[in-house]
Each structure stands twice: as C-alpha cells, then as structure tokens.
Design a protein around this motif. Sequence first.
Motif, mmCIF file in Angstrom:
data_model
loop_
_atom_site.group_PDB
_atom_site.id
_atom_site.type_symbol
_atom_site.label_atom_id
_atom_site.label_comp_id
_atom_site.label_asym_id
_atom_site.label_seq_id
_atom_site.Cartn_x
_atom_site.Cartn_y
_atom_site.Cartn_z
ATOM 1 N N LYS A 3 16.066 10.076 -8.107
ATOM 2 C CA LYS A 3 14.721 10.636 -8.213
ATOM 3 C C LYS A 3 13.699 9.506 -8.155
ATOM 4 O O LYS A 3 14.035 8.340 -8.246
ATOM 5 N N SER A 4 12.422 9.874 -8.037
ATOM 6 C CA SER A 4 11.399 8.834 -7.938
ATOM 7 C C SER A 4 10.075 9.351 -8.458
ATOM 8 O O SER A 4 9.870 10.527 -8.687
ATOM 9 N N ARG A 5 9.146 8.416 -8.632
ATOM 10 C CA ARG A 5 7.772 8.733 -8.985
ATOM 11 C C ARG A 5 6.902 7.583 -8.494
ATOM 12 O O ARG A 5 7.378 6.656 -7.868
ATOM 13 N N GLN A 6 5.640 7.637 -8.801
ATOM 14 C CA GLN A 6 4.758 6.560 -8.402
ATOM 15 C C GLN A 6 5.102 5.291 -9.159
ATOM 16 O O GLN A 6 5.589 5.355 -10.288
ATOM 17 N N PRO A 7 4.870 4.108 -8.580
ATOM 18 C CA PRO A 7 5.220 2.878 -9.260
ATOM 19 C C PRO A 7 4.494 2.739 -10.587
ATOM 20 O O PRO A 7 3.359 3.173 -10.730
ATOM 21 N N GLN A 62 0.832 -1.193 0.000
ATOM 22 C CA GLN A 62 0.000 0.000 0.000
ATOM 23 C C GLN A 62 0.873 1.252 0.000
ATOM 24 O O GLN A 62 1.972 1.258 0.552
ATOM 25 N N PRO A 63 0.405 2.346 -0.632
ATOM 26 C CA PRO A 63 1.186 3.598 -0.634
ATOM 27 C C PRO A 63 1.496 4.042 0.793
ATOM 28 O O PRO A 63 0.663 3.925 1.698
ATOM 29 N N ASP A 64 2.693 4.518 1.012
ATOM 30 C CA ASP A 64 3.137 4.946 2.335
ATOM 31 C C ASP A 64 4.051 6.155 2.149
ATOM 32 O O ASP A 64 5.064 6.067 1.449
ATOM 33 N N ARG A 85 6.098 7.415 3.949
ATOM 34 C CA ARG A 85 7.423 7.285 4.545
ATOM 35 C C ARG A 85 8.438 6.649 3.610
ATOM 36 O O ARG A 85 9.642 6.686 3.879
ATOM 37 N N ILE A 86 7.981 6.060 2.521
ATOM 38 C CA ILE A 86 8.913 5.359 1.636
ATOM 39 C C ILE A 86 8.797 5.868 0.201
ATOM 40 O O ILE A 86 7.757 6.390 -0.208
ATOM 41 N N THR A 87 9.873 5.722 -0.534
ATOM 42 C CA THR A 87 9.922 6.038 -1.950
ATOM 43 C C THR A 87 10.020 4.733 -2.728
ATOM 44 O O THR A 87 10.769 3.838 -2.341
ATOM 45 N N ILE A 88 9.255 4.634 -3.810
ATOM 46 C CA ILE A 88 9.238 3.421 -4.622
ATOM 47 C C ILE A 88 9.626 3.777 -6.049
ATOM 48 O O ILE A 88 9.058 4.693 -6.636
ATOM 49 N N SER A 89 10.594 3.068 -6.596
ATOM 50 C CA SER A 89 11.009 3.281 -7.977
ATOM 51 C C SER A 89 11.102 1.933 -8.683
ATOM 52 O O SER A 89 11.626 0.976 -8.117
ATOM 53 N N SER A 90 10.611 1.892 -9.904
ATOM 54 C CA SER A 90 10.604 0.640 -10.663
ATOM 55 C C SER A 90 11.995 0.277 -11.147
ATOM 56 O O SER A 90 12.753 1.125 -11.603
ATOM 57 N N LEU A 91 12.325 -0.993 -11.049
ATOM 58 C CA LEU A 91 13.568 -1.521 -11.608
ATOM 59 C C LEU A 91 13.334 -2.152 -12.979
ATOM 60 O O LEU A 91 14.253 -2.690 -13.575
ATOM 61 N N GLY A 92 12.095 -2.107 -13.441
ATOM 62 C CA GLY A 92 11.821 -2.667 -14.757
ATOM 63 C C GLY A 92 10.968 -3.919 -14.691
ATOM 64 O O GLY A 92 10.668 -4.443 -13.626
ATOM 65 N N CYS A 93 10.567 -4.388 -15.846
ATOM 66 C CA CYS A 93 9.676 -5.539 -15.943
ATOM 67 C C CYS A 93 10.459 -6.841 -16.067
ATOM 68 O O CYS A 93 11.496 -6.897 -16.717
ATOM 69 N N GLN A 94 9.922 -7.884 -15.454
ATOM 70 C CA GLN A 94 10.559 -9.200 -15.463
ATOM 71 C C GLN A 94 9.602 -10.203 -16.100
ATOM 72 O O GLN A 94 8.641 -10.630 -15.476
#
Length: 318
Positions: A308-312, A152-154, A156-165
């Motif tokens: 930098k970051s953005r939404q997942p 769930q969005p929080d 307190r944390i930053t989420i960045s995609s590492l790409g698709c698997q």
Amino acid sequence: MDLRKLRHMAVLADEKNFSQAARLVHLTQPALSRSIQSLENDLGVRLFERGKDGVELTNIGKVILGRARKLLVDLNSLNQDVRLFARGEAGDLAFGTGPFMATSHLPEILAQLISERPHVRVDVEINNWQYLLERLLEDRIEFFVADIRAIQPDERITISSLGCQPAGFMVRAGHPLAQRTSIERAAEILEYPLIAIRMRGVTRDWMCEFFELSGVDHVKCAVVSDSPRLLEAICLDSDAVMYCAFSSFQERISAGEIVPLENIMPIKSFFRSSASFLFQEGRFPRYLSGSLKGCGARCIPKRLLEGKSRQPGACARC
C-alpha cells in the motif's frame, strides 16, 4: 524428439539391463524395448548392441547419449526454474539506489533477500535520483530508493517512506573536538575542514540555520561527495568534520573509531533525512516484503510491506 525416450535411453545405458531399467522408469520391459526401438527409428541409427549379458552403447550411441544428457539436465533446470518462478522464489530483480542507501541499509536487505530467495538474480544500479527515475519510467528497473524531497509529485509513480535517517557531524577518534567534554557553539565545527554527503535544499537550509549563517552559499565544504566510503576514509585520516547519516558508519561508531559530535553538543546537531521507496503506480516489486522487514531502518511502515502507499511523509516512529 520425445525427451522421454532420451531419458529411457540414459537409464538403460546406466543399467545395461532392460529389466532393471524398466523398473526405474516405471515401464514394463516390452514397453521400454518399444521406446528404445522407436528412438532408434527416429534417429536412423542403432543405439545399443544386445548381448547375453545385457546391452552396450554403440559408438554413435555414446555420442548421442552425451548430447542427450545435456538436454535432460537443461530440461530439469528449466522445470525447476518454472516451479521457483511460480512460487516467487526465482527471477530477476533490477532496482536502483543512491550511494547513501547502498552503504547503509542495502547490504542488510540484500543479504536477507539472497538468504530467503537464493535463486533470485539481483542487479543494482547506484546513481542519482534523476537518472534512476528515468530508468524506472523506461521499465529498466522495478523500483529505486532515494531522498524524495526534491522529486515533484508524479501520478505515474508511487512513493512510500522507508523511515527517517538521522544525520549529523562526526570526527575520528583522537580528533581535537572528540577530546572535548562539550562544544558550546556550532561555529567551532567550522574551524576544521567540513566534508559532507551531497546535500539537497532542505538539508542545506538546516545547515545554514544551524551555523547561524545568512545564506546557503556561506556553508563551505572542503569535500562534497555521494560516496560515504570516500568521506569515511578522509575523516579517519584527517581532522575533517564529516556530515553524513550515522547509519552509514555504525560499525566504526560502535568500535569507537568515529565519534558523533551530537553526543557532546547541548544543541540539536543532527538532522533527519527521509529515504523513500519509489515504484510505478500499481506495480509493487516482487520478492521484497520479507527482505524489507529486515531493513536496518526498523521504521518501515506496515502499509509498505502490504504493497500500500500514501503521500510521502515522516514515518510514525520519528
């Protein structure tokens, strides 16, 4: 105690001559003599016996020199560590990852990291995302890598995609399905035991749709595990059909020991999962920019390497 005096003592003990030792420590001979006398006064013992042919350590001097050398080695190590820390080339790095990432891209990332920064000490925890999230928020780890679709969005944390698997179905070489030139119906896969990496909600839904089943409860797996290596061993020794990310088995696939079924199926038989990089807001982990550029995913966004970051979301390439 003045460590410079101990260094002067060590050089004099090696050279056994005031003139040569003074030259090596960049002092005049009288200045070196005063330094040694001052050290003897500080310790309350005579360190050297003076003679026509130079100087020799006294018995107590030999004992003190042994301790002094250890102190000087530790001091040199400390100075080196401080310089390396200041340049970001040394330190401790603790992070977490799930079992899939641990067997796919993590070895490549860590190999590059220790090659670029051999003085960085790495501590990796392999566990589920719930446990790793707790460890992150407790400041026990700097970041972790996980499939974040269930998180769930929080703020307190930053989420960045590492790409698709890409993940899909695979069998051992020589498997009856591998001998086929085509597989017309997805249901033919279920005629064999199905083994799979532990699936989250989105993946289970896709699996149910792929097999044209009425609900996720109808997708029965003979074995479910967080360990790709365990699934690999079962796949190679049985007629089981394995569902997992292809990147975990690249060497086996390249060697022809494991065969992806999507190559002989007319319908899309693979699913793209998304691994993401999670860290505390505003605290981009140290040491990783160069190493992440070498990640086998080859889909790491530039914004992540710049901290930098953005939404997942899916990476641009996928």
